[in-house]
Design a protein around this motif. Structure first.
Motif, PDB file in Angstrom:
ATOM      1  N   LEU A   1       0.814  -1.213   0.000  1.00  0.00           N
ATOM      2  CA  LEU A   1       0.000   0.000   0.000  1.00  0.00           C
ATOM      3  C   LEU A   1       0.847   1.263   0.000  1.00  0.00           C
ATOM      4  CD1 LEU A   1      -2.853  -1.002   2.439  1.00  0.00           C
ATOM      5  CD2 LEU A   1      -2.930  -0.864  -0.036  1.00  0.00           C
ATOM      6  N   CYS A   2       1.932   1.248   0.738  1.00  0.00           N
ATOM      7  CA  CYS A   2       2.724   2.469   0.877  1.00  0.00           C
ATOM      8  C   CYS A   2       3.689   2.687  -0.279  1.00  0.00           C
ATOM      9  CB  CYS A   2       3.493   2.445   2.192  1.00  0.00           C
ATOM     10  SG  CYS A   2       2.414   2.545   3.620  1.00  0.00           S
ATOM     11  N   GLU A   3       4.213   1.646  -0.827  1.00  0.00           N
ATOM     12  CA  GLU A   3       5.241   1.806  -1.853  1.00  0.00           C
ATOM     13  C   GLU A   3       4.687   1.663  -3.273  1.00  0.00           C
ATOM     14  OE1 GLU A   3       8.419   2.706  -1.587  1.00  0.00           O
ATOM     15  OE2 GLU A   3       8.071   3.025   0.535  1.00  0.00           O
ATOM     16  N   VAL A   4       4.086   0.558  -3.555  1.00  0.00           N
ATOM     17  CA  VAL A   4       3.660   0.281  -4.922  1.00  0.00           C
ATOM     18  C   VAL A   4       2.521   1.195  -5.352  1.00  0.00           C
ATOM     19  CG1 VAL A   4       2.761  -1.504  -6.448  1.00  0.00           C
ATOM     20  CG2 VAL A   4       4.471  -2.097  -4.746  1.00  0.00           C
ATOM     21  N   VAL A   5       1.515   1.330  -4.524  1.00  0.00           N
ATOM     22  CA  VAL A   5       0.375   2.177  -4.875  1.00  0.00           C
ATOM     23  C   VAL A   5       0.804   3.638  -4.950  1.00  0.00           C
ATOM     24  CG1 VAL A   5      -1.888   2.969  -4.120  1.00  0.00           C
ATOM     25  CG2 VAL A   5      -1.319   0.552  -3.984  1.00  0.00           C
ATOM     26  N   ALA A   6       1.657   4.076  -4.020  1.00  0.00           N
ATOM     27  CA  ALA A   6       2.128   5.461  -4.055  1.00  0.00           C
ATOM     28  C   ALA A   6       2.918   5.733  -5.328  1.00  0.00           C
ATOM     29  CB  ALA A   6       2.984   5.754  -2.826  1.00  0.00           C
TER      30      ALA A   6
ATOM     31  N   LEU B   1       4.716  18.381 -10.424  1.00  0.00           N
ATOM     32  CA  LEU B   1       5.464  17.432 -11.238  1.00  0.00           C
ATOM     33  C   LEU B   1       6.734  16.994 -10.522  1.00  0.00           C
ATOM     34  CD1 LEU B   1       6.094  15.927 -13.886  1.00  0.00           C
ATOM     35  CD2 LEU B   1       7.141  18.033 -14.693  1.00  0.00           C
ATOM     36  N   ALA B   2       7.468  17.933  -9.933  1.00  0.00           N
ATOM     37  CA  ALA B   2       8.700  17.590  -9.227  1.00  0.00           C
ATOM     38  C   ALA B   2       8.423  16.700  -8.020  1.00  0.00           C
ATOM     39  CB  ALA B   2       9.419  18.865  -8.798  1.00  0.00           C
ATOM     40  N   ALA B   3       7.378  17.016  -7.252  1.00  0.00           N
ATOM     41  CA  ALA B   3       7.038  16.209  -6.079  1.00  0.00           C
ATOM     42  C   ALA B   3       6.616  14.798  -6.481  1.00  0.00           C
ATOM     43  CB  ALA B   3       5.937  16.883  -5.282  1.00  0.00           C
ATOM     44  N   CYS B   4       5.811  14.691  -7.514  1.00  0.00           N
ATOM     45  CA  CYS B   4       5.359  13.374  -7.965  1.00  0.00           C
ATOM     46  C   CYS B   4       6.508  12.568  -8.552  1.00  0.00           C
ATOM     47  CB  CYS B   4       4.238  13.519  -8.984  1.00  0.00           C
ATOM     48  SG  CYS B   4       2.722  14.148  -8.271  1.00  0.00           S
ATOM     49  N   LEU B   5       7.427  13.237  -9.207  1.00  0.00           N
ATOM     50  CA  LEU B   5       8.586  12.552  -9.762  1.00  0.00           C
ATOM     51  C   LEU B   5       9.471  11.983  -8.651  1.00  0.00           C
ATOM     52  CD1 LEU B   5       9.809  11.914 -12.512  1.00  0.00           C
ATOM     53  CD2 LEU B   5      11.156  13.997 -12.300  1.00  0.00           C
ATOM     54  N   VAL B   6       9.647  12.734  -7.574  1.00  0.00           N
ATOM     55  CA  VAL B   6      10.427  12.241  -6.435  1.00  0.00           C
ATOM     56  C   VAL B   6       9.764  11.024  -5.813  1.00  0.00           C
ATOM     57  CG1 VAL B   6      11.160  12.816  -4.078  1.00  0.00           C
ATOM     58  CG2 VAL B   6      11.573  14.425  -5.926  1.00  0.00           C
ATOM     59  N   VAL B   7       8.448  11.074  -5.624  1.00  0.00           N
ATOM     60  CA  VAL B   7       7.733   9.927  -5.042  1.00  0.00           C
ATOM     61  C   VAL B   7       7.777   8.730  -5.983  1.00  0.00           C
ATOM     62  CG1 VAL B   7       5.480   9.078  -4.282  1.00  0.00           C
ATOM     63  CG2 VAL B   7       6.255  11.338  -3.585  1.00  0.00           C
ATOM     64  N   ALA B   8       7.648   8.955  -7.287  1.00  0.00           N
ATOM     65  CA  ALA B   8       7.674   7.846  -8.244  1.00  0.00           C
ATOM     66  C   ALA B   8       9.046   7.184  -8.281  1.00  0.00           C
ATOM     67  CB  ALA B   8       7.286   8.342  -9.637  1.00  0.00           C
ATOM     68  N   ILE B   9      10.112   7.949  -8.111  1.00  0.00           N
ATOM     69  CA  ILE B   9      11.459   7.373  -8.172  1.00  0.00           C
ATOM     70  C   ILE B   9      11.872   6.774  -6.835  1.00  0.00           C
ATOM     71  CG2 ILE B   9      13.908   7.931  -8.471  1.00  0.00           C
ATOM     72  CD1 ILE B   9      13.025   9.995 -10.556  1.00  0.00           C
ATOM     73  N   PHE B  10      11.724   7.525  -5.752  1.00  0.00           N
ATOM     74  CA  PHE B  10      12.240   7.092  -4.457  1.00  0.00           C
ATOM     75  C   PHE B  10      11.212   6.408  -3.573  1.00  0.00           C
ATOM     76  CE2 PHE B  10      14.965  10.730  -5.624  1.00  0.00           C
ATOM     77  CZ  PHE B  10      16.150  10.029  -5.758  1.00  0.00           C
ATOM     78  N   GLY B  11       9.958   6.543  -3.864  1.00  0.00           N
ATOM     79  CA  GLY B  11       8.919   5.914  -3.056  1.00  0.00           C
ATOM     80  C   GLY B  11       8.412   6.831  -1.963  1.00  0.00           C
ATOM     81  N   TRP B  12       7.494   6.306  -1.198  1.00  0.00           N
ATOM     82  CA  TRP B  12       6.868   7.064  -0.131  1.00  0.00           C
ATOM     83  C   TRP B  12       7.551   6.686   1.172  1.00  0.00           C
ATOM     84  CZ3 TRP B  12       3.764  11.064  -0.307  1.00  0.00           C
ATOM     85  CH2 TRP B  12       3.088  11.452   0.841  1.00  0.00           C
ATOM     86  N   TRP B  13       8.115   7.675   1.877  1.00  0.00           N
ATOM     87  CA  TRP B  13       8.847   7.408   3.103  1.00  0.00           C
ATOM     88  C   TRP B  13       7.932   7.620   4.283  1.00  0.00           C
ATOM     89  CZ3 TRP B  13      10.348  10.779   7.137  1.00  0.00           C
ATOM     90  CH2 TRP B  13      11.177  10.197   8.091  1.00  0.00           C
ATOM     91  N   LEU B  14       7.820   6.600   5.126  1.00  0.00           N
ATOM     92  CA  LEU B  14       7.060   6.706   6.360  1.00  0.00           C
ATOM     93  C   LEU B  14       8.004   6.502   7.539  1.00  0.00           C
ATOM     94  CD1 LEU B  14       3.871   4.631   5.531  1.00  0.00           C
ATOM     95  CD2 LEU B  14       4.048   7.086   5.759  1.00  0.00           C
TER      96      LEU B  14
END
Length: 89
Positions: A5-10, A73-86
């Motif tokens: 849920l946190c990594e793949v879906v994000a 775009l920059a924020a989404c690109l960071v999440v798409a490359i590095f994932g969602w950090w919890l």
């Protein structure tokens, strides 16, 4: 399950939003007009109530919307490359 849920879906959602932001930036730059985005739910549901800023008639609002899309775009690109950090805990 938490990893999924946190990594793949994000990453999938962020990749979709990257494509959407690129499309909006490209269309805004070529057509010289940008539709305003609003976090208000009523404005989001009623599509006809959104404003369109022309580059020649309202340059400040136009460039503000272009800047918002670029930051998104920059924020989404960071999440798409590095994932969602919890944080742990």
């Amino acid at each position: 399950m938490r990893f999924f849920l946190c990594e793949v879906v994000a990453r999938i959602v962020a990749a979709y939003l990257c494509v959407d932001c690129v499309r909006m930036l490209r269309d805004g730059y070529t057509e010289r007009k940008m539709r305003a985005s609003s976090p208000d739910l009523v404005d989001w549901l009623l599509d006809w109530s959104r404003l369109v800023f022309q580059r020649d008639t309202a340059p400040v609002q136009y460039w503000m919307e272009m800047g918002r899309q670029a930051v998104c775009l920059a924020a989404c690109l960071v999440v798409a490359i590095f994932g969602w950090w919890l944080p742990n805990g």
